[in-house]
Design a protein around this motif. Structure first.
Motif, PDB file in Angstrom:
ATOM      1  N   SER A 288       0.583  -1.005  -0.180  1.00 20.29           N
ATOM      2  CA  SER A 288       0.221  -0.066  -0.496  1.00 20.29           C
ATOM      3  C   SER A 288       0.934   0.871   0.033  1.00 20.29           C
ATOM      4  N   GLN A 289       0.219   2.325  -0.763  1.00 14.27           N
ATOM      5  CA  GLN A 289       1.493   3.328  -1.144  1.00 14.27           C
ATOM      6  C   GLN A 289       1.018   4.751   0.668  1.00 14.27           C
ATOM      7  N   ALA A 290       1.631   3.994   1.299  1.00 12.12           N
ATOM      8  CA  ALA A 290       1.168   5.156   2.626  1.00 12.12           C
ATOM      9  C   ALA A 290       1.669   4.260   3.199  1.00 12.12           C
ATOM     10  N   GLY A 291       2.945   5.142   4.460  1.00 11.23           N
ATOM     11  CA  GLY A 291       3.823   4.493   5.218  1.00 11.23           C
ATOM     12  C   GLY A 291       4.112   5.970   6.058  1.00 11.23           C
TER      13      GLY A 291
ATOM     14  N   ASP B  48       2.339   9.557   9.152  1.00  9.59           N
ATOM     15  CA  ASP B  48       2.182   9.353  10.605  1.00  9.59           C
ATOM     16  C   ASP B  48       1.464  10.700  11.009  1.00  9.59           C
ATOM     17  N   PRO B  49       0.344  10.967  11.360  1.00 11.90           N
ATOM     18  CA  PRO B  49      -0.369  11.965  11.963  1.00 11.90           C
ATOM     19  C   PRO B  49       1.143  12.815  13.281  1.00 11.90           C
ATOM     20  N   THR B  50       0.759  14.100  13.046  1.00 14.90           N
ATOM     21  CA  THR B  50       2.060  14.874  14.067  1.00 14.90           C
ATOM     22  C   THR B  50       2.133  14.515  15.309  1.00 14.90           C
ATOM     23  N   GLY B  51       2.952  14.517  15.868  1.00 13.07           N
ATOM     24  CA  GLY B  51       2.140  13.761  17.054  1.00 13.07           C
ATOM     25  C   GLY B  51       2.574  12.222  17.833  1.00 13.07           C
ATOM     26  N   LYS B  52       2.623  11.680  16.982  1.00 17.79           N
ATOM     27  CA  LYS B  52       2.270   9.960  16.659  1.00 17.79           C
ATOM     28  C   LYS B  52       3.345   9.480  15.687  1.00 17.79           C
ATOM     29  N   LYS B  53       4.812  10.026  15.171  1.00 13.89           N
ATOM     30  CA  LYS B  53       5.297   9.513  14.773  1.00 13.89           C
ATOM     31  C   LYS B  53       6.004   8.626  14.688  1.00 13.89           C
ATOM     32  N   GLY B  54       5.805   6.879  14.225  1.00 10.70           N
ATOM     33  CA  GLY B  54       5.784   5.486  14.701  1.00 10.70           C
ATOM     34  C   GLY B  54       4.980   4.637  13.961  1.00 10.70           C
ATOM     35  N   LEU B  55       3.715   4.882  14.344  1.00 10.22           N
ATOM     36  CA  LEU B  55       2.170   4.694  13.894  1.00 10.22           C
ATOM     37  C   LEU B  55       2.674   4.015  12.759  1.00 10.22           C
TER      38      LEU B  55
ATOM     39  N   CYS C  21       6.199  -8.222   7.184  1.00 12.22           N
ATOM     40  CA  CYS C  21       5.444  -7.274   7.373  1.00 12.22           C
ATOM     41  C   CYS C  21       6.677  -5.682   7.397  1.00 12.22           C
ATOM     42  N   SER C  22       6.709  -5.029   7.029  1.00 14.97           N
ATOM     43  CA  SER C  22       7.518  -4.149   7.114  1.00 14.97           C
ATOM     44  C   SER C  22       6.373  -2.586   6.449  1.00 14.97           C
ATOM     45  N   ALA C  23       7.405  -1.124   7.319  1.00 12.85           N
ATOM     46  CA  ALA C  23       6.763   0.059   6.317  1.00 12.85           C
ATOM     47  C   ALA C  23       8.146   0.159   6.180  1.00 12.85           C
ATOM     48  N   ASP C  24       7.852   1.792   5.615  1.00 11.13           N
ATOM     49  CA  ASP C  24       9.138   2.579   5.346  1.00 11.13           C
ATOM     50  C   ASP C  24       8.574   3.998   5.100  1.00 11.13           C
ATOM     51  N   GLN C  25       8.648   4.565   4.111  1.00  9.71           N
ATOM     52  CA  GLN C  25       8.577   5.825   3.320  1.00  9.71           C
ATOM     53  C   GLN C  25       7.452   5.907   3.817  1.00  9.71           C
ATOM     54  N   ASP C  26       7.361   5.752   2.250  1.00 10.29           N
ATOM     55  CA  ASP C  26       6.319   5.118   1.439  1.00 10.29           C
ATOM     56  C   ASP C  26       5.151   4.038   1.540  1.00 10.29           C
ATOM     57  N   SER C  27       5.593   3.615   2.542  1.00 12.48           N
ATOM     58  CA  SER C  27       5.113   2.178   1.451  1.00 12.48           C
ATOM     59  C   SER C  27       4.970   1.373   2.865  1.00 12.48           C
ATOM     60  N   PHE C  28       3.727   0.546   2.811  1.00 14.25           N
ATOM     61  CA  PHE C  28       3.527  -0.059   3.903  1.00 14.25           C
ATOM     62  C   PHE C  28       3.193  -1.378   3.336  1.00 14.25           C
ATOM     63  N   SER C  29       3.885  -2.705   3.355  1.00 13.53           N
ATOM     64  CA  SER C  29       4.121  -4.277   3.006  1.00 13.53           C
ATOM     65  C   SER C  29       3.688  -5.258   3.691  1.00 13.53           C
ATOM     66  N   ILE C  30       3.081  -6.176   3.483  1.00 16.44           N
ATOM     67  CA  ILE C  30       3.401  -7.778   3.682  1.00 16.44           C
ATOM     68  C   ILE C  30       3.552  -8.260   2.821  1.00 16.44           C
ATOM     69  N   SER C  31       4.214  -9.651   3.367  1.00 16.34           N
ATOM     70  CA  SER C  31       5.137 -10.298   1.871  1.00 16.34           C
ATOM     71  C   SER C  31       4.414 -12.117   2.460  1.00 16.34           C
TER      72      SER C  31
END
Lengths: 423, 448
Positions: free
Chosen positions: B50-53, B57-64, B97-107
């Motif tokens: 998915s194109q979200a990473g 993350d909302p402000t104040g919730k970095k790491g979500l 399962c992983s997340a980076d700046q731009d993406s969320f993936s499950i392989s």
């Protein structure tokens, strides 16, 4: 499924006793060359530790017909990848290139096997001493817990035992190598009779044989290979050592002396490790990380070499949890395992994980060639994937219990890495 | 045969290599599928992306986003966390399962013989995650401890501090793993909300690489995903990232055995026109072992185990970063040498260097399609950066046609000498005096 693991190969020895294995796979236009020299840090002497690893570096510094820096450059220019690595028992070098470049790789590998010394210089040695010192700083001294392993093994094994020191060597030894050390080491261990060459991938048998004979056939063996003569190590009492480090959380290391690679108990100990920490449902993981949530991580593994192995458990506590609490829980679980036995589901999960990991490992030609070389050097039979899986399939619940009793009831070394100061 | 050791053996002929054929189709609910058939082993890999990473993350919730990726495989459908893991392990499948700046993936990587079960588990994880509170509390605690532990790691400290310097007030400023105070504030509803807003059909693609025929695949994925319904994903508005200010930065790490260096600037995005020229230029400068920076700092000076430069691209921008760890007493000298190389490459690039780098980049290309997960990762790159399907087919041609002038031009336009940020992480006593000499005393000190 078993078919893909039954690999076909040709094996032969040159007159100088170089062992050669050819394995053909034409699915990609790539060929991999993998060479093992049967020399590792175990072959070093006190005061000259790390020499095998330094040597791995020196082998990239050029040879009589290959100028400095050109070994890397030629392979890269051809679109290849290359590297080497040093373990306690062996040093390997490997290249993987488009199949049109097999001859060049054999030229490079044979030149450093046969014509290394004429190109050796003090300047090159000084430069690589600098690089290796920085490798030690970067990957050991400047890493959290980076000095734990050498502390653990130097406590587990007596001072003169070949697995006592780290493969990278002690810093004071690294800084003091001289040219004479390097020459002697080369002559003793870097000879055709002490090497095993695997070519895997896209090539023609006749041509490859011809190339190997032409490039390696004339290289001579200079001396006998010095043999390692050691008695099996025995830990006469349990030991606890403490190491201070610049870390936030302490870490617990437990180590027992165990069976050697491919020994009767080796695969059983692998399965034991998997049953203890290999998945979320494994005994220690579930107890420490899920039920009690007193640990951040836990792992167990059988680390085995030519001479013997070590069974190791490592765990990091959650902030505020004492190492003794972890240690007590780990031993409770080991004792519980001894009493309760292994379930069929646990065993099946472990064996299936090992089985499928064999298939996955075939994806990468470099890995495959290296594994074939491993089998050739340890078992003298390159086509051993099915034998190797069989080692795991044969393990019974009783076997796991009996190796737990046999090894984990013995004396052990406990290392506590403790934070330097309270933050 | 007779051989002549004195000359390097020539290449024999040209290799034949066929790039994988990319096939696309869409399920009845709108989920996009990209498929490459690969038959050399009885293996199949599914990668859902998915194109979200962490940029979402909302402000104040970095790491979500990262916490969501830790929690996503902790129970799905009828399986709780432990049952789910047991199912996967018993098949010998590997879930990531992983997340980076731009993406969320499950392989999931599976043997062909377990294909149906593995795909079914993957679809359960994607469409029916449980996100239960006890699992949330445990994984959040794990992440908090991990963040604490990363304070020990000099490479991480350097990279995350440098990210903050470059990306300042953009959502890209935080590393994916987030901040302790932020993660403390994350609630179970936040994870569910993140998932609902971002992991949606219109924002996702399923990448499939493996031993299967397209018709069989179509039936299987349709069956596993046809009940999945989602809203449209929440759009993210991003401001342009401002250029980097030239400055010296320092982070103190007591007793550090080495100095970690990061030197670089904000740069163009992946899609900008001079991508190929920049790639070759970087390869000459620091992109591979035989590059100027590595040969200088490692093979000539012996200051380091390795030094490199790279372009790091996210969906909206990019950065150019030189990274290395050097012996503390040589920190200043290493920075000077790197700066010298950055200036040099703007003046002069030889034909030899261009030919070498082109040869290196072009001829290694087939090897980038060796494993199943390599092929899947390459396809994911197409998705993140909106690259055309013929990207792989034209890659070699596009590199070949770049000329030396264009490469030199790329150096001048991309290595911006008045925008270079320089960060050192090391021991104050040894490192600061060296930085002071270079910077005329103007150094910004950052906290870990």
């Amino acid at each position: 499924m078993i078919n893909v693991l039954n690999i076909e190969y040709e094996k032969f020895k040159l007159n100088n006793n170089l062992d050669v294995v050819l394995y053909q796979d034409k699915s990609l236009p790539i060929v991999a060359v993998n060479i093992w020299y049967k020399v590792g840090s175990a072959n070093e002497q006190k005061g000259k530790t790390g020499l095998a690893h330094l040597f791995e570096h020196m082998m990239f510094q050029g040879s009589e017909h290959v100028p400095k820096e050109m070994h890397f450059r030629y392979i890269q220019e051809a679109g290849g990848t290359l590297n080497g690595s040093t373990s306690i028992d062996r040093t390997n070098f490997y290249e993987s290139v488009p199949s049109t470049n097999l001859e060049m790789v054999l030229w490079l590998e044979s030149d450093r096997m046969g014509y290394f010394l004429p190109a050796l210089s003090q300047e090159k040695l000084d430069n690589q001493i600098g690089v290796v010192s920085n490798e030690r700083r970067q990957n050991y001294e400047n890493q959290p817990y980076g000095l734990a392993w050498e502390k653990l093994f130097s406590t587990l094994y007596p001072e003169n035992y070949p697995y006592h020191w780290p493969t990278i060597g002690w810093m004071k030894d690294i800084e003091n190598y001289n040219l004479e050390d390097v020459k002697k080491f080369f002559n003793a261990f870097y000879s055709p009779q002490n090497a095993s060459l695997v070519i895997g991938g896209n090539f023609e048998f006749a041509e490859a044989k011809d190339l190997v004979e032409s490039y390696f056939g004339n290289i001579i063996n200079k001396t006998e290979i010095p043999k390692l003569n050691v008695k099996p190590p025995k830990l006469t009492e349990s030991n606890k050592v403490i190491l201070k480090d610049d870390v936030q959380l302490p870490r617990l290391y437990l180590a027992w002396i165990s069976d050697k690679a491919y020994g009767n108990d080796d695969a059983k100990l692998d399965i034991l490790a998997d049953i203890l920490t290999g998945s979320k449902n494994s005994r220690l993981y579930k107890k420490l990380l899920i039920d009690k949530q007193i640990a951040q991580d836990v792992s167990a593994f059988q680390y085995s070499g030519n001479l013997n192995g070590a069974f190791i458990i490592v765990a990091t506590p959650k902030p505020g949890v004492k190492l003794d609490v972890l240690k007590k829980e780990i031993f409770n679980q080991i004792n519980f395992l001894l009493k309760s036995g292994i379930t069929k589901g646990e065993l099946r999960r472990s064996v299936n994980s090992y089985k499928s990991s064999f298939i996955y490992s075939l994806q990468n030609l470099d890995n495959l060639a290296n594994q074939i070389n491993n089998y050739n050097c340890f078992l003298n039979e390159p086509n051993s994937f099915i034998y190797d899986i069989g080692r795991y399939e044969k393990v019974t619940g009783k076997d796991v219990i009996s190796v737990t009793e046999k090894y984990l009831n013995n004396n052990f070394v406990e290392l506590n890495v403790m934070p330097n100061k309270k933050n | 045969m007779t051989i002549d050791r004195a000359t390097k053996p020539k290449e024999k002929g040209k290799i034949k290599f066929h790039l994988p054929t990319i096939k696309r189709f869409t399920l009845s609910n709108g989920l996009k599928i990209i498929f490459v058939e690969k038959n050399n082993l009885p293996i199949i890999q599914f990668s859902f992306i998915s194109q979200a990473g962490s940029k979402n993350d909302p402000t104040g919730k970095k790491g979500l986003a990262y916490l969501t990726s830790l929690l996503i495989d902790e129970g799905a459908g009828k399986f709780d966390a432990l049952q789910l893991d047991d199912e996967i392990e018993s098949l010998g499948s590997i879930l990531k399962c992983s997340a980076d700046q731009d993406s969320f993936s499950i392989s999931i990587l599976s043997l062909k013989e377990n294909l149906k079960k593995s795909l079914n588990i993957l679809s359960l994880i994607i469409t029916q995650p449980r996100f239960e509170e006890p699992d949330f509390i445990r994984e959040k605690q794990k992440l908090l401890t991990k963040i604490l532990q990363l304070r020990d790691n000099p490479e991480y400290i350097a990279s995350s501090a440098f990210r903050k310097i470059l990306y300042k007030d953009s959502p890209y400023f935080s590393s994916t793993i987030g901040y302790y105070k932020d993660v403390e504030n994350i609630k179970p509803e936040d994870v569910k909300e993140f998932y609902k807003q971002n992991i949606t059909i219109d924002n996702s693609t399923l990448v499939v690489v493996g031993k299967i025929k397209i018709d069989e695949l179509k039936n299987l994925v349709e069956k596993n995903f046809n009940n999945w319904e989602t809203k449209e994903h929440k759009k993210l508005q991003l401001n342009n990232i401002t250029p980097t200010k030239a400055n010296y930065y320092f982070v103190h790490k007591d007793g550090a055995a080495q100095s970690q260096l990061r030197i670089g600037m904000i740069s163009k995005s992946r899609n900008s026109k001079d991508f190929y020229a920049r790639t070759i230029m970087n390869s000459i400068l620091g992109g591979q072992f035989s590059s100027r920076i590595n040969l200088n700092l490692r093979e000539d000076k012996g200051f380091t185990y390795g030094a490199s430069s790279s372009y790091q691209y996210n969906k909206h921008s990019g950065s150019f970063i030189v990274s290395t760890g050097v012996q503390s007493v040589h920190t200043g000298e290493s920075i000077s040498e790197i700066l010298k190389e950055l200036k040099e490459i703007r003046k002069n690039i030889t034909h030899d260097e261009v030919n070498f780098s082109k040869s290196y980049l072009i001829k290694r290309y087939p090897a980038l399609f060796e494993t199943y997960s390599q092929v899947a990762s390459n396809l994911m790159l197409l998705i993140i950066h909106d690259l055309p399907d013929n990207y792989f087919d034209t890659y070699i041609e596009n590199l070949e046609k770049v000329n030396s002038n264009e490469i030199l031009k790329a150096a001048k336009e991309n290595i911006l000498l008045d925008q270079i940020a320089i960060l050192a992480v090391g021991d104050r006593k040894i490192v600061l005096p060296q930085l002071e000499k270079l910077s005329d005393g103007k150094i910004i000190e950052l906290e870990i």
